[in-house]
Each structure stands twice: as structure tokens, then as C-alpha cells.
Scaffold this active site. Structure first.
Site, PDB file in Angstrom:
ATOM      1  N   SER A 121       6.495   4.625   3.704  1.00  0.00           N
ATOM      2  CA  SER A 121       6.400   4.981   2.068  1.00  0.00           C
ATOM      3  C   SER A 121       5.432   6.053   2.010  1.00  0.00           C
ATOM      4  O   SER A 121       5.777   6.877   0.997  1.00  0.00           O
ATOM      5  CB  SER A 121       6.012   3.572   1.519  1.00  0.00           C
ATOM      6  N   HIS A 179       0.747   5.192  -1.305  1.00  0.00           N
ATOM      7  CA  HIS A 179       1.686   6.036  -2.175  1.00  0.00           C
ATOM      8  C   HIS A 179       1.417   7.093  -2.735  1.00  0.00           C
ATOM      9  O   HIS A 179       1.782   8.505  -2.587  1.00  0.00           O
ATOM     10  CB  HIS A 179       2.446   4.927  -2.958  1.00  0.00           C
TER      11      HIS A 179
END
Length: 205
Positions: A121, A179
Site C-alpha cells: 500500500s 500510506h
């Protein structure tokens, strides 16, 4: 008659990243413990090793986690690799992976969390940021709900949601700050390239 349109370059690294993540996931399915012990990103301490700054991005916590990340890498990575070339695309992706890891390690030190981190991610978020900056007006359609919006707005909203969820501690078990770290990495690489290009243009005058 043969086509006169130039062929688009094949995004070999994008396909290779997807294949590698699938292969590692199959290896995890056979015996997950040694794979996670060696490859996951562990907090600074006994289990941490420098190579984990990269290897954690090839591991995933489940089939849905894997499918979501691989779909994102395919959707955004293939186009970006064609634009930047394989070498620059590799720098963009792996720089985002590393900055995401550093952000997660810092978060782990602050909170004292003993949990490891896995998943592509962080690299994907770096690709999202780059995609929004290169193709700001391209339309992206959310999966749930299916709302179309320009790429710049999609990434801006996504970053805002991640920041809110990370600060408030909502949806535990998701590495929100990793993230955000991936977004920072993607932005830093693009700014570095732009600075280089500006210097080259000045030197030619």
C-alpha cells in the site's frame, strides 16, 4: 494493412511486481511464520532488520489485501511506467515503499505497538500521488460507492481521510501513517525530478 500507430512500451516492472507479490503470497500460504518473521516490517527492536524496509511490500495479510493492492498497481503503475520509463518508475515506487516504512517505524516508536506491517500500500500511495500530479484531470471511479471524480480530487480526499483515520485511531489494524508516508515519498521524487529538469533548462540558456 499493418498498423501505423507506435506500439506502447510494455510495463515490465509493473507486471513483475504483481507476479512477485502473488508468488510470495503463495509462499506465505505454505508456511507463513518464517516468511513474516524475515520479511515483514517489524518495529525497531529484536526482530527488525534493514531489508524489511523493502521486503514488507511483497507480503500481504490476506487475499483481499493482495487483490486490492495488485489492482491498484496495475491500474496506476502500468501507465506511469510507460510515461517515466522502467528506471524512473522503479525509483518512484521503491522510494515510496521506503518512506512508508520509515513513517510506520516512527509511528511504532511513538505508540509502542509491537505489530509488524505488511503490504504494498505504501508504494501504491506513492503511485497514486504521482498519477494525480501527472494526470490531474483523468477520471477515477470509486469502487464503493461508484462515484467518478478527477484524479487530483480523489487523491486529496483519500489523503485527508487517511490523516483523519490515523490521528483518531479509527480502523485499527491499517497502517494509515505508512500510506501517508508513501504519498510523501512519491511527492518528494517528483519534486526532485522537476528540480533537476529546471536546472537542466537553465544550463541550456
Amino acid at each position: 494493412m499493418p498498423s501505423t500507430q507506435p506500439s506502447r512500451p510494455t510495463p515490465y516492472l509493473t507486471y513483475s511486481l504483481i507476479a512477485a507479490c502473488i508468488a510470495v503470497f503463495l509462499l506465505q500460504s505454505v508456511d507463513p511464520r518464517p516468511v513474516f518473521e524475515l520479511g515483514a516490517l517489524w518495529p525497531i527492536g529484536e526482530h527488525f532488520a534493514p531489508w524489511q524496509l523493502l521486503t514488507y511490500a511483497f507480503l500481504h495479510g490476506g487475499i483481499n489485501h493482495l487483490l486490492f493492492n495488485m489492482l491498484g498497481i496495475y491500474m496506476f503503475g502500468a501507465e506511469l511506467e510507460r510515461v517515466f520509463g522502467t528506471g524512473r518508475f522503479a525509483l518512484l515506487y521503491f522510494a515510496s515503499v521506503v518512506t512508508a516504512a520509515l513513517a510506520q517505524l516512527a509511528f511504532g516508536l511513538y505508540t509502542g505497538s509491537p505489530n509488524p506491517t505488511v503490504g504494498a500500500s505504501g508504494g501504491l500511495f506513492g503511485l497514486l500521488l504521482a498519477y494525480a500530479m501527472i494526470f490531474p484531470k483523468r477520471t477515477i471511479v470509486l469502487l464503493i460507492p461508484p462515484i467518478p471524480m478527477p484524479a487530483w480530487l480523489f487523491v486529496s480526499l483519500y489523503a485527508g481521510v487517511e490523516l483523519y483515520l490515523g490521528v483518531t485511531g479509527t480502523l485499527e489494524g491499517i497502517a494509515h501513517f505508512a500510506h501517508l508516508g508513501g504519498l510523501v515519498g512519491g511527492f518528494a521524487v517528483l519534486m526532485f525530478w522537476r528540480t533537476q529538469r529546471s536546472r537542466q533548462l537553465r544550463d541550456r540558456r
